[in-house]
Design a protein around this motif. Structure first.
Motif, PDB file in Angstrom:
ATOM      1  N   MET A 190       0.840  -1.334   0.016  1.00 33.97           N
ATOM      2  CA  MET A 190      -0.137  -0.003  -0.281  1.00 33.97           C
ATOM      3  C   MET A 190       0.841   1.506   0.064  1.00 33.97           C
ATOM      4  N   LYS A 191       0.490   2.277  -0.805  1.00 31.01           N
ATOM      5  CA  LYS A 191       1.352   3.517  -0.856  1.00 31.01           C
ATOM      6  C   LYS A 191       0.621   4.272   0.144  1.00 31.01           C
ATOM      7  N   THR A 192       1.833   5.166   0.628  1.00 29.23           N
ATOM      8  CA  THR A 192       1.188   6.241   1.468  1.00 29.23           C
ATOM      9  C   THR A 192       0.988   7.523   0.874  1.00 29.23           C
ATOM     10  N   TRP A 193       0.367   8.693   1.112  1.00 24.80           N
ATOM     11  CA  TRP A 193      -0.036   9.748   0.477  1.00 24.80           C
ATOM     12  C   TRP A 193       1.358  10.361   0.214  1.00 24.80           C
ATOM     13  N   ASP A 194       2.545  10.255   1.099  1.00 21.06           N
ATOM     14  CA  ASP A 194       3.775  10.922   0.761  1.00 21.06           C
ATOM     15  C   ASP A 194       4.457  10.175  -0.445  1.00 21.06           C
ATOM     16  N   ALA A 195       3.935   9.077  -0.605  1.00 20.31           N
ATOM     17  CA  ALA A 195       4.727   8.389  -1.750  1.00 20.31           C
ATOM     18  C   ALA A 195       3.738   8.929  -3.086  1.00 20.31           C
ATOM     19  N   GLY A 207      -0.364  17.458  -5.694  1.00 18.74           N
ATOM     20  CA  GLY A 207       0.107  16.634  -4.767  1.00 18.74           C
ATOM     21  C   GLY A 207      -0.613  16.691  -3.480  1.00 18.74           C
ATOM     22  N   ASP A 208      -1.090  17.867  -3.100  1.00 23.05           N
ATOM     23  CA  ASP A 208      -1.529  18.087  -1.931  1.00 23.05           C
ATOM     24  C   ASP A 208      -2.948  17.461  -1.809  1.00 23.05           C
ATOM     25  N   GLN A 209      -2.971  16.743  -0.636  1.00 23.33           N
ATOM     26  CA  GLN A 209      -4.103  15.833  -0.317  1.00 23.33           C
ATOM     27  C   GLN A 209      -5.428  16.481  -0.156  1.00 23.33           C
ATOM     28  N   GLU A 210      -5.233  17.581   0.769  1.00 23.37           N
ATOM     29  CA  GLU A 210      -6.412  18.498   1.141  1.00 23.37           C
ATOM     30  C   GLU A 210      -6.932  18.992  -0.215  1.00 23.37           C
ATOM     31  N   GLN A 211      -6.000  19.538  -1.112  1.00 22.85           N
ATOM     32  CA  GLN A 211      -6.428  20.237  -2.475  1.00 22.85           C
ATOM     33  C   GLN A 211      -7.253  19.151  -3.129  1.00 22.85           C
ATOM     34  N   LEU A 212      -6.838  17.807  -3.142  1.00 22.71           N
ATOM     35  CA  LEU A 212      -7.534  16.784  -3.753  1.00 22.71           C
ATOM     36  C   LEU A 212      -8.922  16.742  -3.316  1.00 22.71           C
ATOM     37  N   VAL A 213      -8.979  16.671  -1.782  1.00 20.16           N
ATOM     38  CA  VAL A 213     -10.153  16.524  -1.137  1.00 20.16           C
ATOM     39  C   VAL A 213     -11.355  17.735  -1.676  1.00 20.16           C
ATOM     40  N   GLY A 214     -10.779  18.836  -1.701  1.00 18.00           N
ATOM     41  CA  GLY A 214     -11.296  19.975  -1.965  1.00 18.00           C
ATOM     42  C   GLY A 214     -11.938  19.895  -3.454  1.00 18.00           C
ATOM     43  N   GLU A 248      -8.676   8.018   0.841  1.00 13.25           N
ATOM     44  CA  GLU A 248      -7.996   7.115   1.590  1.00 13.25           C
ATOM     45  C   GLU A 248      -8.173   5.704   0.885  1.00 13.25           C
ATOM     46  N   GLU A 249      -9.388   5.278   0.453  1.00 10.23           N
ATOM     47  CA  GLU A 249      -9.832   4.045  -0.329  1.00 10.23           C
ATOM     48  C   GLU A 249      -8.823   4.241  -1.525  1.00 10.23           C
ATOM     49  N   PHE A 250      -8.749   4.990  -2.158  1.00 13.04           N
ATOM     50  CA  PHE A 250      -8.069   5.238  -3.554  1.00 13.04           C
ATOM     51  C   PHE A 250      -6.323   4.720  -3.174  1.00 13.04           C
ATOM     52  N   THR A 251      -6.013   5.532  -2.147  1.00  9.16           N
ATOM     53  CA  THR A 251      -4.627   5.211  -1.803  1.00  9.16           C
ATOM     54  C   THR A 251      -4.340   3.746  -1.312  1.00  9.16           C
ATOM     55  N   LYS A 252      -5.262   3.037  -0.760  1.00  4.81           N
ATOM     56  CA  LYS A 252      -5.158   1.759  -0.522  1.00  4.81           C
ATOM     57  C   LYS A 252      -5.033   0.772  -1.417  1.00  4.81           C
TER      58      LYS A 252
END
Length: 67
Positions: free
Chosen positions: A1-6, A35-42, A60-64
């Motif tokens: 599983m990748k982390t968001w940092d990856a 690459g900013d997770q919160e920007q993607l959420v928005g 989160e589900e996509f990252t998993k």
């Protein structure tokens, strides 16, 4: 599983997978997210009408799913 940092550190390489998963994201969204997770959420809230909890869960589900 990748982390968001990856994902963030390989943002441009992830573009095909991310845009295949969320095809409603625009080129402007892509540039804004960078690459900013919160920007993607928005962006998911804006493009798909998700509330913040659902958008975060989607990310989160996509990252998993990435191996």
């Amino acid at each position: 599983m990748k982390t968001w940092d990856a994902i963030e550190s390989h943002w441009e390489e992830m573009k095909p997978k991310i845009l295949a998963h969320w095809s409603e994201l625009t080129p402007d969204d892509w540039v804004a997210i960078q690459g900013d997770q919160e920007q993607l959420v928005g962006a998911l809230q804006k493009r798909y009408g998700y509330n913040v909890e659902r958008a975060r869960r989607e990310v989160e589900e996509f990252t998993k799913t990435l191996h």
